[in-house]
Design a protein around this motif. Structure first.
Motif, PDB file in Angstrom:
ATOM      1  N   SER A 134     -51.838  30.253  40.160  1.00 53.18           N
ATOM      2  CA  SER A 134     -50.694  31.025  40.642  1.00 53.18           C
ATOM      3  C   SER A 134     -50.321  32.165  39.697  1.00 53.18           C
ATOM      4  CB  SER A 134     -49.486  30.111  40.858  1.00 53.18           C
ATOM      5  OG  SER A 134     -49.082  29.556  39.620  1.00 53.18           O
ATOM      6  N   HIS A 135     -50.764  32.085  38.458  1.00 53.16           N
ATOM      7  CA  HIS A 135     -50.517  33.174  37.523  1.00 53.16           C
ATOM      8  C   HIS A 135     -51.702  33.299  36.568  1.00 53.16           C
ATOM      9  CE1 HIS A 135     -48.988  29.574  35.510  1.00 53.16           C
ATOM     10  NE2 HIS A 135     -49.192  30.181  34.371  1.00 53.16           N
ATOM     11  N   ILE A 136     -51.772  34.420  35.917  1.00 54.78           N
ATOM     12  CA  ILE A 136     -52.895  34.696  35.021  1.00 54.78           C
ATOM     13  C   ILE A 136     -52.697  33.953  33.712  1.00 54.78           C
ATOM     14  CG2 ILE A 136     -54.043  36.512  33.709  1.00 54.78           C
ATOM     15  CD1 ILE A 136     -53.347  38.386  36.052  1.00 54.78           C
ATOM     16  N   GLU A 137     -53.744  33.285  33.274  1.00 60.22           N
ATOM     17  CA  GLU A 137     -53.718  32.583  31.995  1.00 60.22           C
ATOM     18  C   GLU A 137     -54.893  33.072  31.168  1.00 60.22           C
ATOM     19  OE1 GLU A 137     -51.891  28.271  32.952  1.00 60.22           O
ATOM     20  OE2 GLU A 137     -53.929  28.601  33.642  1.00 60.22           O
ATOM     21  N   TYR A 138     -54.686  33.113  29.890  1.00 60.62           N
ATOM     22  CA  TYR A 138     -55.757  33.515  28.993  1.00 60.62           C
ATOM     23  C   TYR A 138     -55.861  32.478  27.891  1.00 60.62           C
ATOM     24  CZ  TYR A 138     -58.635  36.136  25.765  1.00 60.62           C
ATOM     25  OH  TYR A 138     -59.652  36.515  24.930  1.00 60.62           O
ATOM     26  N   PHE A 139     -57.037  31.932  27.725  1.00 59.19           N
ATOM     27  CA  PHE A 139     -57.295  30.950  26.684  1.00 59.19           C
ATOM     28  C   PHE A 139     -58.100  31.623  25.593  1.00 59.19           C
ATOM     29  CE2 PHE A 139     -56.739  28.715  30.628  1.00 59.19           C
ATOM     30  CZ  PHE A 139     -55.935  27.647  30.300  1.00 59.19           C
ATOM     31  N   MET A 140     -57.728  31.387  24.361  1.00 56.34           N
ATOM     32  CA  MET A 140     -58.415  32.005  23.238  1.00 56.34           C
ATOM     33  C   MET A 140     -59.166  30.932  22.453  1.00 56.34           C
ATOM     34  SD  MET A 140     -56.884  34.388  20.161  1.00 56.34           S
ATOM     35  CE  MET A 140     -55.684  35.096  21.248  1.00 56.34           C
ATOM     36  N   SER A 141     -60.457  31.119  22.339  1.00 52.97           N
ATOM     37  CA  SER A 141     -61.244  30.142  21.594  1.00 52.97           C
ATOM     38  C   SER A 141     -61.022  30.311  20.095  1.00 52.97           C
ATOM     39  CB  SER A 141     -62.734  30.286  21.936  1.00 52.97           C
ATOM     40  OG  SER A 141     -63.214  31.522  21.498  1.00 52.97           O
ATOM     41  N   HIS A 142     -61.318  29.263  19.374  1.00 54.50           N
ATOM     42  CA  HIS A 142     -61.200  29.314  17.920  1.00 54.50           C
ATOM     43  C   HIS A 142     -62.236  28.379  17.307  1.00 54.50           C
ATOM     44  CE1 HIS A 142     -58.790  25.756  18.909  1.00 54.50           C
ATOM     45  NE2 HIS A 142     -59.137  25.327  17.708  1.00 54.50           N
ATOM     46  N   HIS A 143     -62.493  28.596  16.050  1.00 55.76           N
ATOM     47  CA  HIS A 143     -63.355  27.691  15.298  1.00 55.76           C
ATOM     48  C   HIS A 143     -62.886  27.697  13.848  1.00 55.76           C
ATOM     49  CE1 HIS A 143     -65.321  31.593  14.687  1.00 55.76           C
ATOM     50  NE2 HIS A 143     -65.727  31.109  13.526  1.00 55.76           N
ATOM     51  N   GLY A 144     -63.308  26.719  13.120  1.00 58.79           N
ATOM     52  CA  GLY A 144     -62.897  26.603  11.727  1.00 58.79           C
ATOM     53  C   GLY A 144     -63.981  27.033  10.771  1.00 58.79           C
ATOM     54  N   VAL A 145     -63.555  27.629   9.685  1.00 58.22           N
ATOM     55  CA  VAL A 145     -64.465  27.989   8.603  1.00 58.22           C
ATOM     56  C   VAL A 145     -64.013  27.207   7.374  1.00 58.22           C
ATOM     57  CG1 VAL A 145     -65.300  29.855   7.130  1.00 58.22           C
ATOM     58  CG2 VAL A 145     -64.862  30.285   9.561  1.00 58.22           C
ATOM     59  N   LEU A 146     -64.870  26.341   6.896  1.00 52.38           N
ATOM     60  CA  LEU A 146     -64.555  25.504   5.744  1.00 52.38           C
ATOM     61  C   LEU A 146     -64.854  26.273   4.468  1.00 52.38           C
ATOM     62  CD1 LEU A 146     -63.523  22.677   5.106  1.00 52.38           C
ATOM     63  CD2 LEU A 146     -65.878  21.880   5.111  1.00 52.38           C
ATOM     64  N   ARG A 147     -63.859  26.344   3.588  1.00 52.48           N
ATOM     65  CA  ARG A 147     -64.010  27.055   2.311  1.00 52.48           C
ATOM     66  C   ARG A 147     -63.660  26.086   1.185  1.00 52.48           C
ATOM     67  NH1 ARG A 147     -60.377  32.165   2.637  1.00 52.48           N
ATOM     68  NH2 ARG A 147     -58.883  30.510   2.945  1.00 52.48           N
ATOM     69  N   GLU A 148     -64.613  25.317   0.775  1.00 54.06           N
ATOM     70  CA  GLU A 148     -64.403  24.303  -0.258  1.00 54.06           C
ATOM     71  C   GLU A 148     -63.835  24.853  -1.566  1.00 54.06           C
ATOM     72  OE1 GLU A 148     -64.442  21.045  -0.285  1.00 54.06           O
ATOM     73  OE2 GLU A 148     -65.045  20.877   1.797  1.00 54.06           O
ATOM     74  N   PRO A 149     -64.310  26.013  -2.055  1.00 54.18           N
ATOM     75  CA  PRO A 149     -63.801  26.499  -3.341  1.00 54.18           C
ATOM     76  C   PRO A 149     -62.328  26.932  -3.308  1.00 54.18           C
ATOM     77  CG  PRO A 149     -65.835  27.644  -2.736  1.00 54.18           C
ATOM     78  CD  PRO A 149     -65.411  26.839  -1.559  1.00 54.18           C
ATOM     79  N   SER A 150     -61.780  27.174  -2.136  1.00 51.26           N
ATOM     80  CA  SER A 150     -60.401  27.646  -2.043  1.00 51.26           C
ATOM     81  C   SER A 150     -59.435  26.589  -2.566  1.00 51.26           C
ATOM     82  CB  SER A 150     -60.060  27.982  -0.589  1.00 51.26           C
ATOM     83  OG  SER A 150     -58.694  28.308  -0.474  1.00 51.26           O
ATOM     84  N   LEU A 151     -58.477  27.033  -3.360  1.00 56.78           N
ATOM     85  CA  LEU A 151     -57.489  26.105  -3.907  1.00 56.78           C
ATOM     86  C   LEU A 151     -56.375  25.804  -2.927  1.00 56.78           C
ATOM     87  CD1 LEU A 151     -57.177  27.586  -7.520  1.00 56.78           C
ATOM     88  CD2 LEU A 151     -58.497  25.591  -6.779  1.00 56.78           C
TER      89      LEU A 151
END
Length: 167
Positions: free
Chosen positions: A131-148
């Protein structure tokens, strides 16, 4: 006309030739100074920039919590967004497979999802209808082990190619 700069602490370190200059040197230096310090004249805004500014002024507001609510300025009619659900579901299943193979990444994701929901960065969609326009945005994760601070960075893909809606 010549000018000279003297400093007793430089005596014996710098020759007289290095401390003298002509008035044309001074004029060049002063001209360059004022060119750098000059306030630039802003360029005329394009139609697209004017439209974007008008959408911002017309629709931006604050909610009861003090958060800004903004309307995204679309270049085209929102019907051109296409059908995003199918593509995003494929990416979702791909992300699930990736999480099932990497326990550490899965643990960070499990922590991230409720946090984003509590911050109102995302909300759960109970059901979808046409009945109305919907927009879904995909995402993914980036693992950064060295980050504090942030081990998992979430990347949203708003430019993902979608199947266009046809009449």
């Amino acid at each position: 006309m010549k000018w000279a700069v003297r400093n007793d602490t430089l005596a014996g370190q710098v020759s007289d030739d290095e401390l003298t200059g002509t008035s044309s040197d001074l004029q060049k230096t002063l001209t360059k100074f004022w060119e750098v310090e000059e306030v630039s004249v802003s360029k005329a805004l394009s139609k697209e920039e004017i439209d974007c500014a008008n959408i911002f002024v017309r629709t931006t507001r604050r909610n009861s919590e003090g958060r800004f609510i903004v309307t995204l300025p679309l270049k085209q009619d929102e019907s051109t967004l296409g059908k995003s659900r199918e593509q995003v579901e494929k990416r979702f299943y791909s992300t699930e497979r990736r999480l099932s193979k990497n326990n550490k990444l899965r643990d960070y994701y499990v922590y991230f999802m409720p946090e984003y929901e509590e911050l109102n960065h995302m909300s759960k969609t109970e059901s979808c209808d046409n009945s109305h326009i919907e927009y879904f945005m995909s995402h993914h994760g980036v693992l950064r082990e060295p980050s504090l601070t942030t081990k998992l960075r979430i990347v949203f893909d708003a430019s993902c190619q979608q199947q266009l809606v046809t009449g």
